[in-house]
Scaffold this active site. Structure first.
Site, PDB file in Angstrom:
ATOM      1  N   LYS A  23     -17.020  -5.080 -13.916  1.00 32.76           N
ATOM      2  CA  LYS A  23     -17.567  -5.805 -12.753  1.00 32.76           C
ATOM      3  C   LYS A  23     -18.369  -4.864 -11.848  1.00 32.76           C
ATOM      4  O   LYS A  23     -19.506  -5.162 -11.480  1.00 32.76           O
ATOM      5  CB  LYS A  23     -16.417  -6.429 -11.948  1.00 32.76           C
ATOM      6  N   ASN A  24     -17.784  -3.729 -11.496  1.00 30.62           N
ATOM      7  CA  ASN A  24     -18.438  -2.868 -10.512  1.00 30.62           C
ATOM      8  C   ASN A  24     -19.714  -2.219 -11.048  1.00 30.62           C
ATOM      9  O   ASN A  24     -20.607  -1.883 -10.275  1.00 30.62           O
ATOM     10  CB  ASN A  24     -17.455  -1.807  -9.988  1.00 30.62           C
ATOM     11  N   CYS A  66     -13.278  -7.854  -0.392  1.00 32.15           N
ATOM     12  CA  CYS A  66     -11.827  -8.024  -0.369  1.00 32.15           C
ATOM     13  C   CYS A  66     -11.258  -7.702   1.012  1.00 32.15           C
ATOM     14  O   CYS A  66     -11.798  -6.882   1.738  1.00 32.15           O
ATOM     15  CB  CYS A  66     -11.199  -7.082  -1.388  1.00 32.15           C
ATOM     16  N   ARG A  72     -13.689  -1.122   5.796  1.00 28.25           N
ATOM     17  CA  ARG A  72     -14.801  -0.896   4.882  1.00 28.25           C
ATOM     18  C   ARG A  72     -16.152  -0.706   5.600  1.00 28.25           C
ATOM     19  O   ARG A  72     -17.055  -1.548   5.504  1.00 28.25           O
ATOM     20  CB  ARG A  72     -14.873  -2.017   3.837  1.00 28.25           C
ATOM     21  N   ASP A  91      -7.852   0.624  -7.248  1.00 26.05           N
ATOM     22  CA  ASP A  91      -7.875  -0.750  -7.761  1.00 26.05           C
ATOM     23  C   ASP A  91      -6.687  -1.047  -8.682  1.00 26.05           C
ATOM     24  O   ASP A  91      -6.453  -2.216  -9.017  1.00 26.05           O
ATOM     25  CB  ASP A  91      -9.187  -1.015  -8.514  1.00 26.05           C
ATOM     26  N   ARG A 127     -12.777 -13.392  -9.100  1.00 25.31           N
ATOM     27  CA  ARG A 127     -13.888 -12.491  -8.753  1.00 25.31           C
ATOM     28  C   ARG A 127     -13.980 -11.351  -9.755  1.00 25.31           C
ATOM     29  O   ARG A 127     -15.062 -10.802  -9.974  1.00 25.31           O
ATOM     30  CB  ARG A 127     -13.630 -11.864  -7.371  1.00 25.31           C
TER      31      ARG A 127
HETATM   32  C1  UD1 Z   1     -15.996   0.469  -4.634  1.00 27.44           C
HETATM   33  C2  UD1 Z   1     -15.498  -0.584  -5.604  1.00 27.44           C
HETATM   34  C3  UD1 Z   1     -14.044  -0.966  -5.292  1.00 27.44           C
HETATM   35  C4  UD1 Z   1     -13.180   0.279  -5.251  1.00 27.44           C
HETATM   36  C5  UD1 Z   1     -13.766   1.325  -4.316  1.00 27.44           C
HETATM   37  C6  UD1 Z   1     -13.009   2.649  -4.360  1.00 27.44           C
HETATM   38  C7  UD1 Z   1     -17.540  -1.780  -6.089  1.00 27.44           C
HETATM   39  C8  UD1 Z   1     -18.295  -3.056  -5.978  1.00 27.44           C
HETATM   40  N1  UD1 Z   1     -16.344  -1.767  -5.479  1.00 27.44           N
HETATM   41  O1  UD1 Z   1     -15.986  -0.118  -3.340  1.00 27.44           O
HETATM   42  O2  UD1 Z   1     -13.593  -1.840  -6.324  1.00 27.44           O
HETATM   43  O3  UD1 Z   1     -11.893  -0.078  -4.780  1.00 27.44           O
HETATM   44  O4  UD1 Z   1     -15.139   1.607  -4.683  1.00 27.44           O
HETATM   45  O5  UD1 Z   1     -12.944   3.143  -5.650  1.00 27.44           O
HETATM   46  O6  UD1 Z   1     -17.978  -0.856  -6.739  1.00 27.44           O
HETATM   47  N2  UD1 Z   1     -16.261   4.494   3.551  1.00 27.44           N
HETATM   48  C9  UD1 Z   1     -16.730   4.960   4.759  1.00 27.44           C
HETATM   49  N3  UD1 Z   1     -18.046   4.776   5.060  1.00 27.44           N
HETATM   50  C10 UD1 Z   1     -18.912   4.171   4.198  1.00 27.44           C
HETATM   51  C11 UD1 Z   1     -18.430   3.719   2.956  1.00 27.44           C
HETATM   52  C12 UD1 Z   1     -17.108   3.893   2.661  1.00 27.44           C
HETATM   53  O7  UD1 Z   1     -15.972   5.509   5.561  1.00 27.44           O
HETATM   54  O8  UD1 Z   1     -20.094   4.031   4.525  1.00 27.44           O
HETATM   55  C13 UD1 Z   1     -14.839   4.658   3.204  1.00 27.44           C
HETATM   56  C14 UD1 Z   1     -14.147   3.305   3.003  1.00 27.44           C
HETATM   57  O9  UD1 Z   1     -13.695   2.771   4.210  1.00 27.44           O
HETATM   58  C15 UD1 Z   1     -13.017   3.693   2.090  1.00 27.44           C
HETATM   59  C16 UD1 Z   1     -13.612   4.817   1.240  1.00 27.44           C
HETATM   60  O10 UD1 Z   1     -14.747   5.279   1.939  1.00 27.44           O
HETATM   61  O11 UD1 Z   1     -11.950   4.207   2.854  1.00 27.44           O
HETATM   62  C17 UD1 Z   1     -14.003   4.409  -0.144  1.00 27.44           C
HETATM   63  O12 UD1 Z   1     -14.889   3.294  -0.083  1.00 27.44           O
HETATM   64  P1  UD1 Z   1     -16.079   3.124  -1.130  1.00 27.44           P
HETATM   65  O13 UD1 Z   1     -15.935   4.138  -2.201  1.00 27.44           O
HETATM   66  O14 UD1 Z   1     -17.347   3.043  -0.389  1.00 27.44           O
HETATM   67  O15 UD1 Z   1     -15.747   1.702  -1.734  1.00 27.44           O
HETATM   68  P2  UD1 Z   1     -16.774   0.578  -2.158  1.00 27.44           P
HETATM   69  O16 UD1 Z   1     -18.010   1.206  -2.683  1.00 27.44           O
HETATM   70  O17 UD1 Z   1     -16.891  -0.433  -1.098  1.00 27.44           O
END
Ligand code: UD1
Length: 473
Positions: free
Chosen positions: A51-52, A145, A150, A336, A428
């Site tokens: 999915k991702n 989610c 986030r 996950d 999803r």
């Molecule tokens: C992606 C995956 C999700 C997985 C996650 C962590 C997709 C669509 N989703 O989510 O399934 O659980 O990686 O492996 O690929 N953060 C910040 N600032 C930012 C962005 C992130 O502080 O601008 C923090 C978030 O709050 C979190 C951490 O970084 O604590 C990891 O988030 P991130 O790796 O960005 O997750 P996603 O890309 O949203």
């Protein structure tokens, strides 16, 4: 109605055809999976495309006017949402079985649709591709989610460093290239935390920027490597994907390509955990075994026998010993799979500690597992589990994608029957989940009822800001 979903399995086909006509999936709230407990799994389970990966590859297809063909696209409501978003801005998507042909040459620049982006965090990742190709992008703040705040600061800071001017107005992120320039400018970016989404956004933005971009403390997840492989096929110059430092030399134009999405390591891990939890023997295939190393190591430590052969992993579940896990960015234990692994630990011999370090609110399953008879104490984001001999079946509502999967595993282990609601989350991210479980021998049926179980408000006895977070390496 779209024909894309015709490859879906038997009864699920009908369900997904209904989903295709719907934007918000609210009808899924009245459905449940009825599970007859104390099941055993046996056989081989086919693993779908990730999915991702698929979501970010769809975003990357915006970078070219030529045709992109994506193979092994999973049939999921998140993918359907992403397709609808791309469709809304003029992308032409044609599909046959799980193969998607994407033509972005007639895109019109307008704001991405608010309600759709709001329901799918990954759609925000389009911002990098749109900005670098068209010089501007308007993308609503993302949803996804219910697992924590986030933020998107890493995406925004990185794009600003590349020369974007960004304002956020009434929930819309408005980005454009500064001055009268046509291109972003390559630069050095150091992420504060190795965010998967931010790494992907910035890689895509850098592919068409002027000069060299270096991203340090980049995320190393396999889905990012998959993105870089596809971008390279399109003509991008990317070095070091899969490392903490990624270098991108901007090019003038990207072309079309055909790319096969990698297998979903999280789906595979969920089935392996379900087999361990029921002392069963199954094979998951196809998989890329090293993508699952952190998970198979923990399953082995907990007493299962793991055999890797080519692109398949076979597990023979035996005893279940309590083991501790600590979620971490790849190659660490994936956040996950934290909820499914917690379900396994509820019936382990001995104690275990599960520490969630990535998201501050990803423990929604704990109080539900306790209702089923588990013995778990939650302190901030650490779950202290005392294994019990058995848990009991119940009617419960999953409140996010992976907690719904955890409840289904718990329902399979439990004595008695369970009805698991919250399928709007499950669908999803898991393709044909119940059909695959049924084929492995689990008695499970989707019920289409009128009753809607309301998600209970879950309160944690902790301050979210005290949670240990992954800091920049
Ligand atoms: C992606 C995956 C999700 C997985 C996650 C962590 C997709 C669509 N989703 O989510 O399934 O659980 O990686 O492996 O690929 N953060 C910040 N600032 C930012 C962005 C992130 O502080 O601008 C923090 C978030 O709050 C979190 C951490 O970084 O604590 C990891 O988030 P991130 O790796 O960005 O997750 P996603 O890309 O949203």
């Amino acid at each position: 109605m779209d024909l894309v979903w015709l490859f879906c399995h038997d009864k699920f086909k009908i369900l997904v055809l209904m989903i295709c006509g719907s934007q918000n999936n609210s009808h899924l709230k009245s459905q449940n999976l009825k599970i007859f407990g104390q099941g055993k799994l046996n056989g081989t389970v086919p693993i779908s495309g990730a999915k991702n990966s698929a979501l970010v590859l769809l975003a990357a297809s915006l970078l070219t006017n030529e045709t992109i063909i994506l193979e092994n696209i999973p049939c999921l409501t998140d993918i359907e949402k992403m397709r609808n978003i791309l469709n809304d801005i003029g992308v032409n998507l044609a599909d046959k079985n799980n193969r998607l042909e994407i033509d972005s040459k007639n895109i019109f620049i307008k704001q991405l649709p608010f309600e759709l982006v709001n329901g799918l965090r990954a759609s925000f990742f389009c911002i990098g591709a749109l900005l670098t190709k068209f010089g501007e992008a308007k993308v609503p703040l993302p949803g996804g989610c219910n697992i924590g705040s986030r933020p998107i600061d890493e995406h925004i800071n990185g794009l600003q460093a590349l020369g974007a001017e960004i304002i956020i107005e009434e929930g819309i992120v408005k980005a454009k290239i500064k001055g009268n320039k046509k291109k972003l400018n390559g630069t050095q970016i150091k992420l504060k935390c190795p965010s998967v989404g931010a790494t992907e956004t910035l890689i895509m933005a850098a592919t068409l920027a002027e000069g060299r971009t270096t991203i340090e403390n980049a995320a190393r997840e396999p889905e990012i490597q998959d993105l870089c492989i596809m971008l390279s096929k399109m003509g991008a110059k990317i070095y070091g994907s899969g490392n903490e430092k990624i270098i991108i030399d901007g090019v003038n134009k990207l072309g079309g390509c055909t790319h096969k999405v990698i297998p979903d390591r999280i789906e595979a891990g969920t089935f392996l955990i379900a087999a361990a939890a029921t002392s069963s023997s199954i094979t998951v295939s196809p998989v890329i075994p090293h993508h699952l190393e952190a998970v198979t190591n923990k399953l082995q430590e907990s007493g299962s026998k793991i055999t890797i052969k080519g692109n398949s992993i076979t597990i023979k579940g035996k005893e279940i010993k309590g083991v501790d896990i600590h979620t971490a960015p790849f190659p660490g234990f994936p956040t996950d799979l934290q909820a499914p692994f917690t379900a396994l630990m509820t019936i382990a011999n001995g104690e275990s500690e599960i520490t969630e370090t990535i998201f501050e609110d990803r423990m929604n399953h704990i109080h539900l597992l306790n209702k089923m008879g588990a013995s778990i104490k939650l302190n901030k984001n650490i779950a202290y589990i005392k294994g019990v001999e058995k848990i009991k079946g119940m009617d419960l509502v999953g409140s996010d994608l992976r907690s719904s999967a955890a409840l289904i595993i718990a329902g399979i282990i439990a004595k008695g029957n369970s009805k698991i609601y919250g399928l709007e989350h499950l669908d999803r991210g898991y393709e044909n989940f119940e059909s695959k479980l049924k084929n492995l021998g689990i008695k499970i049926t989707r019920e289409f009822g009128n009753k809607i179980l309301i998600e209970e408000k879950y309160e944690v006895n902790s301050e979210p800001n005290q949670v240990t977070r992954i800091e920049a390496a």
